[in-house]
Design an enzyme around this catalytic site. Structure first.
Site, short mmCIF file in Angstrom:
data_model
loop_
_atom_site.label_atom_id
_atom_site.label_comp_id
_atom_site.label_asym_id
_atom_site.label_seq_id
_atom_site.Cartn_x
_atom_site.Cartn_y
_atom_site.Cartn_z
N HIS A 126 8.54 13.06 5.01
CA HIS A 126 7.33 13.18 4.17
C HIS A 126 6.49 14.40 4.54
O HIS A 126 5.56 14.75 3.82
CB HIS A 126 6.45 11.92 4.29
CG HIS A 126 7.11 10.68 3.75
ND1 HIS A 126 7.57 10.59 2.46
CD2 HIS A 126 7.39 9.48 4.34
CE1 HIS A 126 8.11 9.39 2.26
NE2 HIS A 126 8.02 8.71 3.39
N ASP A 163 16.66 6.88 2.52
CA ASP A 163 15.44 6.14 2.88
C ASP A 163 14.85 5.54 1.60
O ASP A 163 14.99 6.12 0.52
CB ASP A 163 14.44 7.12 3.52
CG ASP A 163 13.23 6.41 4.13
OD1 ASP A 163 13.22 6.21 5.36
OD2 ASP A 163 12.30 6.06 3.36
N HIS A 165 11.91 5.44 0.65
CA HIS A 165 10.84 6.29 0.13
C HIS A 165 11.39 7.68 -0.21
O HIS A 165 12.27 8.18 0.51
CB HIS A 165 9.72 6.44 1.18
CG HIS A 165 9.17 5.15 1.68
ND1 HIS A 165 9.60 4.56 2.85
CD2 HIS A 165 8.24 4.32 1.15
CE1 HIS A 165 8.94 3.41 3.04
NE2 HIS A 165 8.12 3.24 2.02
N ASP A 244 15.03 1.46 5.56
CA ASP A 244 13.99 0.57 5.02
C ASP A 244 14.29 0.08 3.60
O ASP A 244 13.47 -0.61 3.01
CB ASP A 244 12.61 1.25 5.09
CG ASP A 244 12.64 2.72 4.75
OD1 ASP A 244 13.68 3.21 4.25
OD2 ASP A 244 11.62 3.40 4.97
#
Ligand code: ZN
Length: 307
Positions: A126, A163, A165, A244
């Protein structure tokens, strides 16, 4: 040739607060899981160096690097953004996490390891060119990719980000670089609420509705990623390996199981074998249910070892 496992003691000393899900216990759970499954003894274990400012500056602005260094506290916590904080050892942890990506690149490009897994934290995908975000300070995968491009004159690098996200920082850094392809599956709508409308020829963003299972991921990989990767022909593949999207993860709403992580790893191995001389560098991103994280990472690494 062996699979390299790269970590550093300081990765355990970055602590955002007592109950934060992005905790040192994640690394301990992974290591203990690998020992329990009798995987750890078969890995080539390395301690990561720090990334230098020159290596970071290939993907981060020099102002941002200087700001992070200046903000590093002697005691207590400094908040960088709503989701990310630094304690006294966080700078060292994140520098060693970026350094792991550098070492992994060196080992794989020099033929000293078949592939590599970087078991470090904080995560990185991120973090943008000049900002922290979502538990991430520096973007380690981007630092590794830039090292491959500049040090080894690699012409085309693919990043596969599974991931849960979206790897929005990685997209920010490479979206105008035709030498880097990002293939990213992510839950949508969901944090960071980006990437769902920005697909390009080299940014293969595949937003997936909540509750997606392995079958949905297999379709995304086979029908969206594979044609793009076959056309692009990467010379090395990096993996933003977040765990995740696992069904047990407390932060997200996807339904992957261990077998799905094996399937995705096997997929990446096939593409790497076909185009990239088998070169794969995988970096830990998210994954917050400790037993699920330990098992899924163990499955991922075991698959990497059977290269
Ligand atoms: Zn994540």
């Amino acid at each position: 040739m062996t699979t390299a496992f790269i970590t550093h003691p300081d990765t355990l000393l970055h602590i955002m607060d007592g109950n934060h899900p992005e905790s040192p216990a994640r690394i301990t759970a992974i290591k203990n899981g690998l020992i329990k499954q009798d995987v750890y003894n078969h890995l080539a274990i390395y301690e990561s160096p720090v990334a230098t400012d020159a290596q970071l500056a290939k993907v981060h602005s020099t102002d941002y690097i200087a700001r992070i260094r200046a903000l590093s506290p002697k005691a207590g916590l400094v908040r960088l953004d709503p989701d990310t904080a630094m304690g006294p050892m966080s700078l060292s942890a994140t520098l060693h996490a970026s350094g792991a990506a550098i070492l992994a690149t060196d080992l794989v490009m020099q033929g000293k390891a078949a592939n590599a897994f970087c078991c470090t934290r904080p995560p990185g995908h991120h973090a943008g060119r000049a900002n922290s975000a979502g538990f991430c300070i520096f973007n380690h995968i981007a630092v590794g990719v830039a090292h491959a491009l500049t040090q080894y004159k690699v012409k085309r690098v693919a990043i596969i980000d599974f991931d849960v996200h979206h790897g929005d920082g990685t997209e920010d850094i490479f979206k105008y670089n035709p030498q880097v392809m990002l293939c990213s599956t992510f839950q949508h709508p969901f944090y960071p609420h980006r990437g769902f409308d920005s697909r390009t020829k080299t940014m293969i963003n595949v937003p997936l509705a909540a509750n997606a299972d392995g079958k949905t991921y297999q379709q995304a990989f086979s029908h969206e990623f594979l044609p793009a990767l076959n056309q692009f022909k990467p010379e090395i593949i990096y993996v933003s390996a977040g765990f995740d999207a696992h069904v047990d993860d407390p932060l997200a709403g996807m339904n992957l199981i261990d077998q799905d992580y094996i399937w995705m790893t096997e997929f990446i191995k096939l593409v790497a074998k076909q185009h990239a001389q088998g070169r794969i560098i995988s970096l830990l991103e998210g994954g917050y249910h400790l037993p699920a994280l330990a098992k899924a990472v163990s499955a991922h690494i075991t698959s990497l070892m059977l290269a």
